[in-house]
Each structure stands twice: as structure tokens, then as C-alpha cells.
Scaffold this motif. Structure first.
Motif, PDB file in Angstrom:
ATOM      1  N   ILE A 188       6.105   2.506   9.404  1.00 52.43           N
ATOM      2  CA  ILE A 188       7.296   3.296   9.771  1.00 52.43           C
ATOM      3  C   ILE A 188       8.505   2.809   8.981  1.00 52.43           C
ATOM      4  CG2 ILE A 188       8.900   3.883  11.630  1.00 52.43           C
ATOM      5  CD1 ILE A 188       6.496   3.618  13.574  1.00 52.43           C
ATOM      6  N   ALA A 189       8.709   1.487   8.946  1.00 56.13           N
ATOM      7  CA  ALA A 189       9.843   0.931   8.208  1.00 56.13           C
ATOM      8  C   ALA A 189       9.762   1.304   6.729  1.00 56.13           C
ATOM      9  CB  ALA A 189       9.879  -0.583   8.386  1.00 56.13           C
ATOM     10  N   SER A 190       8.573   1.256   6.164  1.00 60.29           N
ATOM     11  CA  SER A 190       8.402   1.601   4.752  1.00 60.29           C
ATOM     12  C   SER A 190       8.788   3.052   4.490  1.00 60.29           C
ATOM     13  CB  SER A 190       6.949   1.358   4.326  1.00 60.29           C
ATOM     14  OG  SER A 190       6.612  -0.008   4.443  1.00 60.29           O
ATOM     15  N   HIS A 191       8.354   3.955   5.341  1.00 57.25           N
ATOM     16  CA  HIS A 191       8.678   5.368   5.140  1.00 57.25           C
ATOM     17  C   HIS A 191      10.163   5.649   5.404  1.00 57.25           C
ATOM     18  CE1 HIS A 191       4.795   6.936   4.068  1.00 57.25           C
ATOM     19  NE2 HIS A 191       4.225   6.250   5.044  1.00 57.25           N
ATOM     20  N   ALA A 240       8.686   9.828   9.250  1.00 60.49           N
ATOM     21  CA  ALA A 240       8.228   8.465   8.980  1.00 60.49           C
ATOM     22  C   ALA A 240       7.111   8.075   9.937  1.00 60.49           C
ATOM     23  CB  ALA A 240       9.394   7.491   9.094  1.00 60.49           C
ATOM     24  N   VAL A 241       7.256   8.424  11.205  1.00 63.62           N
ATOM     25  CA  VAL A 241       6.228   8.095  12.194  1.00 63.62           C
ATOM     26  C   VAL A 241       4.949   8.870  11.912  1.00 63.62           C
ATOM     27  CG1 VAL A 241       5.608   8.210  14.644  1.00 63.62           C
ATOM     28  CG2 VAL A 241       7.883   7.402  13.957  1.00 63.62           C
ATOM     29  N   ALA A 242       5.070  10.149  11.553  1.00 59.92           N
ATOM     30  CA  ALA A 242       3.881  10.950  11.255  1.00 59.92           C
ATOM     31  C   ALA A 242       3.108  10.363  10.082  1.00 59.92           C
ATOM     32  CB  ALA A 242       4.288  12.394  10.948  1.00 59.92           C
ATOM     33  N   ALA A 243       3.820   9.976   9.020  1.00 60.99           N
ATOM     34  CA  ALA A 243       3.157   9.399   7.847  1.00 60.99           C
ATOM     35  C   ALA A 243       2.543   8.047   8.180  1.00 60.99           C
ATOM     36  CB  ALA A 243       4.157   9.278   6.703  1.00 60.99           C
ATOM     37  N   ALA A 244       3.248   7.241   8.980  1.00 65.05           N
ATOM     38  CA  ALA A 244       2.734   5.932   9.373  1.00 65.05           C
ATOM     39  C   ALA A 244       1.500   6.072  10.249  1.00 65.05           C
ATOM     40  CB  ALA A 244       3.818   5.145  10.107  1.00 65.05           C
ATOM     41  N   LYS A 245       1.513   7.026  11.155  1.00 64.25           N
ATOM     42  CA  LYS A 245       0.353   7.262  12.031  1.00 64.25           C
ATOM     43  C   LYS A 245      -0.875   7.637  11.201  1.00 64.25           C
ATOM     44  CE  LYS A 245      -1.660   8.658  16.073  1.00 64.25           C
ATOM     45  NZ  LYS A 245      -1.973   7.793  17.218  1.00 64.25           N
ATOM     46  N   ASP A 246      -0.675   8.467  10.178  1.00 67.05           N
ATOM     47  CA  ASP A 246      -1.776   8.857   9.308  1.00 67.05           C
ATOM     48  C   ASP A 246      -2.340   7.647   8.574  1.00 67.05           C
ATOM     49  OD1 ASP A 246      -3.336  11.008   7.810  1.00 67.05           O
ATOM     50  OD2 ASP A 246      -2.289  10.026   6.153  1.00 67.05           O
ATOM     51  N   PHE A 260       2.103  12.597  18.567  1.00 73.17           N
ATOM     52  CA  PHE A 260       1.249  12.335  17.417  1.00 73.17           C
ATOM     53  C   PHE A 260      -0.133  11.978  17.943  1.00 73.17           C
ATOM     54  CE2 PHE A 260       5.603  11.340  16.393  1.00 73.17           C
ATOM     55  CZ  PHE A 260       5.793  12.023  15.192  1.00 73.17           C
ATOM     56  N   ARG A 261      -1.105  12.785  17.569  1.00 64.51           N
ATOM     57  CA  ARG A 261      -2.458  12.605  18.088  1.00 64.51           C
ATOM     58  C   ARG A 261      -3.433  12.410  16.941  1.00 64.51           C
ATOM     59  NH1 ARG A 261       0.012  16.281  21.682  1.00 64.51           N
ATOM     60  NH2 ARG A 261      -0.285  15.708  23.884  1.00 64.51           N
ATOM     61  N   ALA A 313       0.820  -1.215   0.000  1.00 63.43           N
ATOM     62  CA  ALA A 313       0.000   0.000   0.000  1.00 63.43           C
ATOM     63  C   ALA A 313       0.849   1.257   0.000  1.00 63.43           C
ATOM     64  CB  ALA A 313      -0.939   0.001   1.211  1.00 63.43           C
ATOM     65  N   LEU A 314       2.054   1.188   0.576  1.00 63.59           N
ATOM     66  CA  LEU A 314       2.910   2.369   0.690  1.00 63.59           C
ATOM     67  C   LEU A 314       3.984   2.434  -0.395  1.00 63.59           C
ATOM     68  CD1 LEU A 314       3.202   2.570   4.576  1.00 63.59           C
ATOM     69  CD2 LEU A 314       1.694   3.842   3.042  1.00 63.59           C
ATOM     70  N   GLY A 315       3.930   1.507  -1.331  1.00 62.80           N
ATOM     71  CA  GLY A 315       4.778   1.628  -2.506  1.00 62.80           C
ATOM     72  C   GLY A 315       6.181   1.079  -2.388  1.00 62.80           C
ATOM     73  N   VAL A 316       6.410   0.176  -1.423  1.00 62.86           N
ATOM     74  CA  VAL A 316       7.726  -0.452  -1.314  1.00 62.86           C
ATOM     75  C   VAL A 316       7.592  -1.940  -1.604  1.00 62.86           C
ATOM     76  CG1 VAL A 316       8.481   1.256   0.388  1.00 62.86           C
ATOM     77  CG2 VAL A 316       7.558  -0.943   1.178  1.00 62.86           C
ATOM     78  N   HIS A 317       8.726  -2.584  -1.860  1.00 64.59           N
ATOM     79  CA  HIS A 317       8.735  -4.022  -2.127  1.00 64.59           C
ATOM     80  C   HIS A 317       8.955  -4.765  -0.819  1.00 64.59           C
ATOM     81  CE1 HIS A 317       9.399  -7.822  -4.145  1.00 64.59           C
ATOM     82  NE2 HIS A 317      10.555  -7.961  -3.524  1.00 64.59           N
ATOM     83  N   GLY A 318       7.956  -5.526  -0.403  1.00 56.74           N
ATOM     84  CA  GLY A 318       8.041  -6.244   0.856  1.00 56.74           C
ATOM     85  C   GLY A 318       8.617  -7.638   0.685  1.00 56.74           C
ATOM     86  N   MET A 319       9.466  -8.033   1.633  1.00 56.80           N
ATOM     87  CA  MET A 319      10.073  -9.364   1.660  1.00 56.80           C
ATOM     88  C   MET A 319       9.925  -9.907   3.075  1.00 56.80           C
ATOM     89  SD  MET A 319      13.490  -8.210  -0.434  1.00 56.80           S
ATOM     90  CE  MET A 319      13.774  -6.892   0.750  1.00 56.80           C
ATOM     91  N   SER A 320      10.075 -11.226   3.230  1.00 54.41           N
ATOM     92  CA  SER A 320       9.749 -11.786   4.538  1.00 54.41           C
ATOM     93  C   SER A 320      10.706 -12.870   4.987  1.00 54.41           C
ATOM     94  CB  SER A 320       8.321 -12.358   4.531  1.00 54.41           C
ATOM     95  OG  SER A 320       8.214 -13.404   3.583  1.00 54.41           O
TER      96      SER A 320
END
Length: 264
Positions: free
Chosen positions: A218-221, A231-237, A197-198, A31-38
Motif C-alpha cells: 500500500i505504501a509503495s503504491h 493503492a489498496v486494490a493494487a496491494a491486495k492483488d 476488496f475480495r 518488487a513494486l518498483g520503488v526504492h526501499g529504505m529502513s
């Protein structure tokens, strides 16, 4: 020319119900536009009613997955979640220690339903081995109490809680206040800088996967080049929107909606 997306690795447990764990992490990353691996550290039998069981993978399987991804593909950020046992915590901490990419540690110990996901004897390894590798650690109030003994009864206690977690060596601590009354307020602290962050609290019980989703966001940002506060602000949103759109599945607690931005 095709642009290669930023790459983010999650090291966590699998959630068979799809709402939390590695499944939530990978949905968030997409959803945030990064390539996820596991790297799968444990497998759970889990649904909307709770966790019926979990089985950790051998340490050598976890290490092999990590080396396979990092040595060939590379990573711009790593997120850790459910690690289950002392040996897995120590194994993952050893793998992360020399890594130059930012690390987000979600110190998962219980599920949304209160089911244990971390052995009691693993807590010391989390404190002394895993937390020192973290760029950001994201404990909720129960996890703060488990790790430090600090009881948070209101926002006025969150600074002391953050300081207690910081004593174990992470660069930043995000103390999540979602279990308090009133607005959903989180405190990000690095020992000097304090960021609050509220967000509005939504009357929605379908919040399975919030912690995994926030840490992965957060990791994605961070992988996209943002500094920690941004990164935290964008993740919170992002996670606030996902909570607002959470939906019922099964007979219990449904998941947040990782694809809420796609649905308008």
C-alpha cells in the motif's frame, strides 16, 4: 537521464528468517518498483517455528536513522510495523506527526505464530499517538479487538470495527478479514466511503509476512501516486499472488513469495 524511483521508508522490526518485518518490506518495495529504505526499531530471533526473542533499539537510534534518511534522501511514503514498546511508539509518532508524506500503519502486536511483538502497555500509545498520524491503518481482526474491544465474527461486523478504529484519528482504516471463513474480504473505510476488496482463499499454510507485505505494498503504491482505494486494490492483488505462491521453509510456516511476479 536516470530516473529516480519513488522512495518508501519502513520503520519496523527485523525478521532473521526473512519472511516478515523489514526484510519483507524491502522485498515488496523492490518488487513494486520503488526504492526501499529502513529504520530498524527492533531485532528478532525468528524462524519458521516462531519468535525466540526480540530486542528493541534505543529511541535515539531509531530517531537518528529516521532523520538520516528523511533529511537527506526524502520519502514519498512511510510504513510502520513492529515498534515493540511505548517509548518507541511515542518516538516514531512524534517523528511522523509533521511529515507530509502518506503513512501506512500496520499495528503489529503478535506474530503469525501468536508470539507477542508489542508490550501490552504500548497499546494506549498506539491508539492516542500513532494512529492519528496514519493515512491508512491496516489491523487484522485480533488487532481490532485489542485496540477497540470490537469482536468481528463475520463481514457484517467489519463496518463497526472500522468505525471504532477511525475514532482514534487515522484517515482510512483497512480491516483485514483474512481470519474469517470463506473468501478473503477486506473493508476500506474513511467514515463515508466504503470499499470492499475480495479475493479467492488459497489452501496454503505458508503465509508468514502477509500483513507486512500488504502494508508495504500500500505504501509503495501511495508513493507512486495512487489514491488510497487504488493503492489498496493494487496491494491486495500483489499480496494475493504472494500468498498463492507461498512456499515451505524450515519445519513450520513458510513465507509468502514476494518475487512471484518475476517467476511467471
Amino acid at each position: 537521464m536516470v530516473q529516480i524511483p519513488a522512495r518508501v521508508l519502513t520503520i519496523a522490526g527485523s525478521d532473521s528468517g526473512g519472511g516478515a518485518g523489514i526484510q519483507a518490506d524491502l522485498k515488496t518495495m523492490l518488487a513494486l518498483g520503488v526504492h526501499g529504505m529502513s529504520v530498524v526499531a527492533a531485532v528478532t530471533a525468528q524462524n519458521s517455528l516462531g519468535v525466540q526473542g526480540y530486542w528493541e533499539l534505543p529511541a535515539e537510534a531509531v530517531a537518528a536513522q529516521f532523520r538520516s534518511v528523511v533529511d537527506d534522501i526524502g520519502v514519498q511514503a512511510v510504513k510502520t510495523g513492529m515498534l515493540a514498546s511505548p517509548v518507541l511508539v511515542e518516538t516514531v509518532a512524534g517523528l511522523l506527526a509533521p511529515l507530509r508524506a502518506p503513512v501506512v500503519v500496520d499495528p503489529v502486536s503478535v506474530s503469525k505464530h501468536g508470539d507477542p511483538l508489542l508490550a501490552e502497555e504500548a497499546l494506549d500509545a498506539v491508539r492516542t499517538k500513532l494512529l492519528p498520524t496514519a493515512t491508512v491503518v491496516t489491523p487484522n481482526l485480533f488487532e481490532v479487538r485489542q485496540l477497540t474491544g470490537v469482536e468481528v465474527r463475520g463481514p457484517q461486523d467489519m463496518r463497526a470495527a472500522a468505525e471504532a478504529v477511525l475514532a482514534y484519528g487515522p484517515s482510512w482504516v483497512l480491516v483485514k478479514g483474512g481470519h474469517l471463513e470463506g473468501e478473503a474480504a477486506d473493508l476500506l473505510f474513511d467514515g463515508t466511503r466504503e470499499h470492499w476488496f475480495r479475493s479467492e482463499r488459497y489452501d496454503n499454510r505458508h503465509t508468514h509476512g502477509t500483513g507486512c507485505t500488504l502494508a508495504s505494498a500500500i505504501a509503495s503504491h501511495l508513493a507512486l501516486g495512487r489514491d488510497v482505494p487504488r493503492a489498496v486494490a493494487a496491494a491486495k492483488d500483489y499480496v494475493t499472488g504472494a500468498i498463492r505462491q507461498g512456499f515451505p521453509l524450515g519445519a513450520g510456516i513458510g513465507p509468502v513469495d514476494h518475487g512471484w511476479r518475476f517467476r511467471g
